[in-house]
Design an enzyme around this catalytic site. Structure first.
Site, short mmCIF file in Angstrom:
data_model
loop_
_atom_site.label_atom_id
_atom_site.label_comp_id
_atom_site.label_asym_id
_atom_site.label_seq_id
_atom_site.Cartn_x
_atom_site.Cartn_y
_atom_site.Cartn_z
N LYS B 178 0.90 -1.16 0.00
CA LYS B 178 0.00 0.00 0.00
C LYS B 178 0.93 1.20 0.00
CE LYS B 178 -1.93 2.89 2.02
NZ LYS B 178 -1.69 4.33 1.72
N GLY B 235 4.54 4.45 10.25
CA GLY B 235 3.82 5.70 10.07
C GLY B 235 3.39 6.29 11.39
N SER B 236 2.31 7.06 11.35
CA SER B 236 1.90 7.81 12.54
C SER B 236 1.24 6.90 13.55
CB SER B 236 0.93 8.91 12.15
OG SER B 236 -0.34 8.36 11.84
N ARG B 237 1.26 7.34 14.82
CA ARG B 237 0.66 6.54 15.87
C ARG B 237 -0.84 6.42 15.68
NH1 ARG B 237 2.37 7.96 21.86
NH2 ARG B 237 4.36 7.30 20.97
N GLY B 240 -1.55 3.99 12.90
CA GLY B 240 -1.08 2.67 13.31
C GLY B 240 -2.00 2.01 14.31
N GLU B 257 5.58 0.42 13.41
CA GLU B 257 6.68 1.26 13.83
C GLU B 257 6.12 2.66 13.82
OE1 GLU B 257 9.66 3.73 12.98
OE2 GLU B 257 10.32 2.19 11.55
N CYS B 294 12.17 8.64 12.23
CA CYS B 294 11.56 8.01 13.42
C CYS B 294 12.52 8.03 14.59
CB CYS B 294 11.19 6.56 13.17
SG CYS B 294 11.03 6.11 11.47
N GLU B 386 5.18 13.76 20.16
CA GLU B 386 6.14 13.87 19.06
C GLU B 386 5.78 15.04 18.15
OE1 GLU B 386 8.17 10.71 15.96
OE2 GLU B 386 6.02 11.06 15.76
#
Lengths: 527, 527
Positions: B178, B235-237, B240, B257, B294, B386
């Site tokens: 993707k 990617g972003s929290r 995710g 991650e 990251c 973050e």
């Protein structure tokens, strides 16, 4: 009320939410001791003590952990009479050979294997890249491991003595055991041995703690608490999935070992070659431990030709003749009846058994069911319902293509078995079936029933969801089972005096295997 | 509309739900190509093709997979000009040295390392117990791996070319990529190379597939589809965790991650010894890739004494002088502003920067914030927010005890760093701080900023939740990263002709390391 083990002390439960008693399954009579249902404050105290233990553990050597496991094993042997007597009373399992000569030695053997692994340290898979000066190993989780033990192995899978306990401790984690409510007295004797051993070798209080029971919401707290490292659970799918949901939401690892139907394929050549032997082998495997094994074959798949029918007739005779074993508790007959009801609702026919026995104990008649391959394919989900007892569903397929088509519909299982002709007559069928089954099971067997689970490094007592929660880990087999309860710890450019012993240039035991610049070695780095 | 890659063909998306264009972040202008947002039918076709690929893969040798990865790497090198040009246009990252001389060679190097691992096969950790005749290894998942690539590494973490892709393929799984919607054109060129390489070596169609974008509900289908093997997400929290919830419910492994603040502790002796060098090192690490790594340090912890203040002043000067880099896309300035707003709301003060730049491109002023240790301890969660850019929050603690207390409040991070005095003056502080930080990070560093992530076997690009979804795995480092995309396959009493080559007595490559009766060996069994 019996005390719980928290923070290195046997103490009264604080504001318990209730009490319960064990039951003798051979008489259905409650045993006299009362055990507390622990509320949130016991859980809080246990996590506080575990947190202190985690901090203290950074000063505890692997040798001390090894000595603990060995001392614990010796204490179990010294208490063998009391343990066997109590476990037999609480579970109805036979004292001999099962409890005393099979399960207890297996339990102490696991402990000694865990001790050897902790001492030797290869389990942590130390990896050293000298050029980049990056070094890594698997280390403890930094939080306690919560273990939920099942009802069917009061010693070998006990939350405070079994495989998950040993794996978590050997990897350097404290354990909070949640006893199975079927055998609280057995768990208590084991925890006394563990407590005494921990004290004797000087492990921190809070390394080994025991609660007997919690209300469901408090159980969810156990697996999702901010400081829990991970959870090991062995038990029913419904309980396991509810705990998984709570743990997943909190981002906490949980290793589940749940229901499985453990399909057994018997190919036509094998049937033609050894019908009677296979019929007996299948029945014996189904009846072992009254069928209450996670690896019990629940589904047998054969061709419905004359050989298949002859085999089925022999299996039926074995099931008809058998005296049903005593089940572990009140839920046994209930859940078997429910499982069979689902199978019948989806098209299976009961050939023998199918009823609760009313003879003063918890028991259910040995039950054999059958279904055609066509009917199976119409309802493959419902017909994979587990019935946790001496129950087997035989599928009689119309041809090999259908056998393979059925394999394609199977859910994840702990095991899958293929019996084939010894002279290779079934090899073409095997070639079609093998890869399909491989993807669906953790352990693939040939010519051998799956009930035995050897404690050996290559064992996989695991498998794809929904048999477990993760396909990459095993609950049995040392050292691999330890890896569930670890975090990957990398050290990048860390000075030698700040490295753990396992990653310094000098091999700390002289025997530890480390992956050094791509080569597995027992040598010091640079030698 | 650009075609998607499904079932070995570049084809029009079937009933797409929309279209999108990439944007040049240096001008905010849309690029001409239109890419489809794939609906459920593209996903269905992709899974159907992947399922056929899984079946076909049982006949594909590891050598073919290795050749594929090597051929793919060569094709990427042949297309370097087009790739660098397109990636620079879509991401604003500098062609030199970043894209051409750093990221592209890293990407092809990962592929060749993956090829070497697939060919040599030690990665599968074959374990052979000759006495019990039980053999096990890690094998493919039996379903495709879905990879979601991040925006910040158009090559090295690309869903169709990066680390997760290589790990999944080398372990023998098909991949459904993707693409990150920030660089669809780059992903397309890579997928063309992959497609051509797969065709050239004869991999099954459906081994490598690419979708550009899906609506959220279709994304949830990707990670929870009955036949998906696992998902790799970078990617972003927020994204995710939503995917994690969908995957968890379906019992499907997902490796995430996500965000991390990567705390850097600079102990007083180190500050006294090398203030200026450390100030520059910190700034350079924060500014690398415009702070969009990251592993960018987001939180720096020092004592607030005169040395700490002098250090802070030097860091401030670096941040003030710096020309802000171009961000990857429109969401960059927005999410940095949001992150900084949260930090300020919880007590941090902006010392320099703190504003979106209005110079025709996506950019945000390099931003330095400060907060006292007391204030940090009052809001440790909010102050670990973050901000994905050149942003750092410096905590000035009142004493060592407070520094350690702050460490106790830290969430899971990918990395944690300790700088200490080279002559040992900080060792007592290190002894208190080290174990606390160890539990909270995947990679612990000394005297080195965390931004570099070497592709080496001992690397751990992972860490405790919420930096990732599981503390035991790494996304970078071959062969360990392959283990995420495997199932443990055990063979119990399986006949030699039904065993995979990796588990037969004869070592299939002569170089593969196997754990044979407890010893790592490259020899044949029984030799």
């Amino acid at each position: 009320m019996e005390p719980v083990l928290i923070a290195g002390e046997w103490r009264e439960a604080e504001t318990p939410t209730g009490a319960f008693q064990a039951v003798d399954p051979t008489t259905k009579a409650a045993l006299p001791e009362k055990y507390p249902v622990s509320g949130p404050s016991d859980v809080r105290h246990a996590f506080d003590a575990a947190e202190r233990a985690v901090v203290a553990l950074s000063e505890v050597s692997p040798e001390t952990i090894a000595l603990f496991l060995e001392d614990y094993a010796s204490r179990i042997e010294a208490q063998a009479d009391a343990l066997v007597e109590r476990a037999a009373r609480e579970t109805g399992l036979p004292p001999e050979p099962r409890l005393r000569s099979v399960e207890l030695p297996r339990t102490t053997s696991q402990m000694r294997q865990g001790a050897a692994a902790a001492r030797e340290r290869s389990w942590c898979r130390a990896t050293i890249d000298t050029k980049a000066n990056i070094r890594s190993m698997h280390g403890p989780l930094g939080g306690p491991v919560v273990v939920f033990g099942p009802n069917n192995f009061p010693f070998a899978f006990n939350s405070i003595a079994g495989g998950d306990f040993v794996a978590a401790i050997a990897a350097g984690n404290p354990v909070i055991g949640k006893a199975n409510t079927g055998h609280p007295g057995t768990s208590r004797i084991l925890a006394e041995c563990a407590h005494d051993a921990a004290h004797a070798v000087g492990l921190p209080p809070g390394m080994v703690q025991l609660l007997y029971r919690t209300p469901p919401d408090v159980g969810f707290t156990l697996v999702s608490h901010p400081s829990v490292g991970a959870t090991g659970f062995t038990g029913s799918r419904s309980a396991g999935l509810r705990l998984k949901e709570a743990a997943d939401k909190a981002g906490k690892p949980i290793y589940l070992e749940m229901a499985a139907v453990n399909p057994v394929f018997i190919l036509p050549g094998a049937l033609a070659e050894r019908t009677s032997a296979l019929a007996k082998e299948l029945f014996d495997s189904c009846a072992l431990g009254a069928g209450q094994f996670c690896t019990k074959p629940g589904l047998t798949l054969v061709l419905g030709d004359e050989w298949g029918e002859a085999f089925f007739a022999e299996v039926t005779a074995h099931f008809e003749k058998a005296k049903a074993g005593t089940l572990l508790g009140a839920q046994g007959p209930r859940s078997i009846a429910e499982g069979i009801e689902v199978l019948v609702r989806h098209g299976a026919s009961i050939v023998t058994g199918g009823r609760v026995l009313d003879d003063g104990r918890y028991a259910f008649a040995s039950t054999l069911l059958r279904v055609s391959g066509d009917a199976f394919l119409a309802n493959p989900q419902g017909l994979q319902t587990e019935a946790f007892g001496t129950v087997n569903l035989v599928v009689l397929a119309k041809d090999v293509a259908q056998l393979v088509a059925i394999a394609h519909t199977l859910d994840g299982s702990l095991t899958g078995t293929i019996y084939s002709d010894t002279r290779g007559a079934d090899d073409l069928i095997y070639a079609r079936l093998g890869p399909v089954l491989r993807r669906r099971v953790g352990r693939l067997l040939n010519d051998k029933m799956p009930t035995g689970v050897a404690v050996t490094p290559a064992m996989n007592h695991g498998g794809p969801y929904p048999a477990t929660g993760h396909p990459g880990f095993t609950a049995v087999g040392i050292p691999a089972s330890l890896l569930r309860f670890t975090a990957l710890h990398c050290y990048d450019n860390v000075r030698p005096n700040h490295l753990p012993a396992e990653l310094r240039d000098r091999n700390p035991t002289g025997k530890m295997w480390r992956l050094q610049d791509g080569e597995w070695s027992q040598k010091d780095v640079g030698v």
